[in-house]
Design an enzyme around this catalytic site. Structure first.
Site, PDB file in Angstrom:
ATOM      1  N   SER A  24     -10.154  -0.096   6.739  1.00  0.00           N
ATOM      2  CA  SER A  24      -9.528   0.029   5.414  1.00  0.00           C
ATOM      3  C   SER A  24      -8.986  -1.260   4.825  1.00  0.00           C
ATOM      4  O   SER A  24      -8.531  -1.259   3.685  1.00  0.00           O
ATOM      5  CB  SER A  24      -8.397   1.054   5.467  1.00  0.00           C
ATOM      6  OG  SER A  24      -8.939   2.338   5.581  1.00  0.00           O
ATOM      7  N   SER A  72      -9.792   2.130   2.713  1.00  0.00           N
ATOM      8  CA  SER A  72      -8.907   2.890   1.854  1.00  0.00           C
ATOM      9  C   SER A  72      -7.895   2.018   1.090  1.00  0.00           C
ATOM     10  O   SER A  72      -7.295   2.506   0.130  1.00  0.00           O
ATOM     11  CB  SER A  72      -8.150   3.948   2.659  1.00  0.00           C
ATOM     12  OG  SER A  72      -7.259   3.350   3.580  1.00  0.00           O
ATOM     13  N   LYS A 122       0.859  -1.196   0.000  1.00  0.00           N
ATOM     14  CA  LYS A 122       0.000   0.000   0.000  1.00  0.00           C
ATOM     15  C   LYS A 122       0.890   1.239   0.000  1.00  0.00           C
ATOM     16  O   LYS A 122       1.943   1.249   0.635  1.00  0.00           O
ATOM     17  CB  LYS A 122      -0.917  -0.023   1.231  1.00  0.00           C
ATOM     18  CG  LYS A 122      -1.960   1.087   1.257  1.00  0.00           C
ATOM     19  CD  LYS A 122      -2.932   0.931   2.427  1.00  0.00           C
ATOM     20  CE  LYS A 122      -3.907   2.078   2.504  1.00  0.00           C
ATOM     21  NZ  LYS A 122      -4.876   1.935   3.608  1.00  0.00           N
TER      22      LYS A 122
END
Lengths: 459, 99
Positions: A161, A136, A62
């Site tokens: 997330s 997210s 990420k």
């Protein structure tokens, strides 16, 4: 589902496939996926320097996790061009085990969002391109669902997330206990809530990567001093699971078809020997506002360091420091980041701090107690991960901020309490995947992995 | 006893004050939009007022953590801290004017 990762590790070990050929093959596949779905902010494929448990396994990271020599922006313009001179501890660990880093995945700016639309790269849902991936960690889940090659994603959750995009994209996501994985090298959203975790196609894949990245780290003072565990050994069937089903997680706002699927999953586990009972988690409705107040308060202090001086977005040094910082931040932060900085600063201000921030921290104590009470009698809590299926981009556009925040209604409480959770696919509504959410007490990852594996192999 | 009527609402004056201390300039358009949105948000968050927390201690973390101490030793830093900035002079960061 068979684990491609497990197979691949064996094939590489036995010399059945060449790593160089494999890497050039996945390069093409990755480019094709990127051109259609945009799960990456940066693609950079690095050959492994060492051999180990993850030798030859592609790992995506990420974008808010620092990678030496690869731009890490956390999805924010204010970190444009920032190339970390160091690796986050979790990245160092996977490199040490011989994995192939393939790039940085798309996300909402600093993790501020539940749809991965608050950024400059917006991934599309693998099941329907007109829909969002969830957020997210949207890019991580998107890529995991689309990759037809072995791959595991390193993701991060503050308030949902990992679970949210895993549910919306139909993959497995583990958010471990707070402090299980070192946060050193993570571009913080909210220090007391951020947890690095994993997304994979199978429970085994997520457990494997989690085993590698977990562990005490002197570079993170909140990391837990607990013994290392091989989580893959919990990928075994357990017929004695005690499941709590909280009625608050099956309330009015939850799509009835999703409720039906989750109940079907619970009944499935019952048919495999588990026992379930309906319970009440009375603090649930207070968890969301408490979570947001704490998260925004912490975010507003964390984001204070971004001022266009030492890294990231720069401008000509004009005016005094107040003028320069205010200007840079005006240009560098997106709208949701600005909203959260304003609200978070407000919640911590003299005269307001006790009513908002401190009050929220007290409510958090009650939320934790609520879970503890349940875990005295039960192994896991089962619930839907998300109240809806992945919405369309045009639907998300129409949402007011508070309506968007409400998406986290089922994930806020466990994240606030720092307990481990796993989201795994349990069926489809309108051809879109639905997530089953399993949660356990602090450091009881074993229980959610066993329960999830039991469900997965019998599904 | 604190006066409670001031809570859970935000007006332009307060927003401008917050934006100043947050070092975050907002456009007039943003201000107008934010006031309305923040009002909606705070109205929903107000729900936590219902909870009696008079006997509850705050949880700064989800798990009980203890302070971690170590000797303050000088170590060499192998990374170049100036690698990511244009604003530097010799071995130092260069910042905007303070006064």
């Amino acid at each position: 589902m068979k684990s491609l990762v497990k197979e691949h590790i064996e094939k590489i070990k036995s010399g059945k496939i060449s790593l160089d050929e494999f890497i050039s093959e996945i390069k093409k596949k990755i480019e094709k996926i990127q051109s259609e779905y945009s799960p990456f902010i940066t693609i950079k494929i690095e050959n492994p320097e060492k051999k180990g448990k993850l030798y030859g396994i592609p790992i995506s990271v990420k974008d808010n996790i620092c990678t030496q020599g690869i731009q890490s922006t956390a999805g924010s313009k204010i970190l444009e061009g920032y190339v970390p001179p160091f690796d986050a501890t979790c990245v160092k660990k996977v490199k040490g085990q011989g994995s192939v880093i393939i790039g940085k995945t798309a996300q909402d700016e600093f993790g501020f969002g539940s749809f991965s639309v608050n950024s400059f790269v917006i991934p599309k849902n693998p099941w329907d391109k007109t829909r969002v991936c969830g957020g997210s960690s949207g890019g991580a889940a998107c890529l995991t669902a689309l990759a037809d090659f072995p791959h595991i994603a390193m993701a991060e959750s503050t308030g949902g997330s990992i679970s949210c995009p895993a549910a919306f994209c139909g993959v497995v996501g583990i958010t471990p206990t707070y402090g299980r994985v070192s946060r050193f090298g993570l571009i913080d959203y909210a220090n007391s809530l951020d947890k690095i975790g994993t997304i994979g196609k199978t429970v085994y894949d997520t457990a494997l990567l989690l085993s590698v990245i977990s562990g005490y780290d002197t570079l993170d003072s909140t990391s837990l001093e607990v013994r290392d565990e091989d989580f893959t050994k919990y990928c075994e069937e357990n017929s004695k699971i005690k499941i709590a089903v909280p009625k608050e997680y099956f309330g009015e706002g939850v799509d009835p078809k999703i409720k039906d699927l989750v109940w079907k999953a619970i009944k499935k586990l019952e048919s495999l020997g588990a026992k379930y009972q309906e319970v009440s988690l009375s603090q649930t409705t207070y968890a969301l506002p408490s979570y947001y107040l704490i998260a925004m308060a912490e975010a507003s202090t964390n984001l204070a360091k971004f001022c266009g001086m030492r890294y990231g977005f720069h401008s000509e040094l004009k005016g005094n420091f107040e003028e320069y910082f205010s200007q840079i931040r005006k240009l560098g932060f997106g709208e949701e980041a600005k909203r959260r900085i304003i609200l978070g600063t407000y919640a911590r201000m003299a005269g307001f701090r006790d009513a908002y921030y401190l009050k929220a921290l007290k409510v958090r104590s009650l939320v934790i107690q609520d879970f503890r009470r349940i875990f005295k009698k039960f192994d896991v809590i089962a619930a839907p991960t998300m109240p809806v299926i992945a919405p369309r981009f045009d639907e998300v556009k129409k949402l007011e901020p508070i309506e968007a925040y409400m998406m986290d209604v089922l994930t806020a409480a466990p994240n606030l309490a720092g307990i481990p959770m796993i989201s795994l696919p349990c069926g489809f509504v309108k051809s879109l995947p639905v997530g089953l959410h399993l949660m356990a007490d602090h450091l009881q990852e074993k229980k959610i992995i066993q329960a999830a594996h039991t469900f997965e192999v019998n599904e | 006893m604190v006066e409670t009527s001031k809570y859970w609402k935000i007006d332009k004056e307060l927003l401008e004050h917050v934006s100043k201390i947050a070092r975050l300039e907002l456009s007039d358009e943003e201000k107008e939009k934010f006031i309305k949105q923040l009002e909606d948000i705070l109205k929903t968050f107000k729900k936590i007022d219902e909870v009696d927390t008079s006997k509850v201690k705050p949880s700064f973390h989800a798990l009980e953590l203890k302070n971690v101490m170590r000797e303050d030793e000088v170590k060499t830093w192998k990374w170049n801290p100036l690698a990511n900035t244009k604003h530097k002079e010799k071995k130092y960061f260069k910042g905007p004017r303070i006064v």
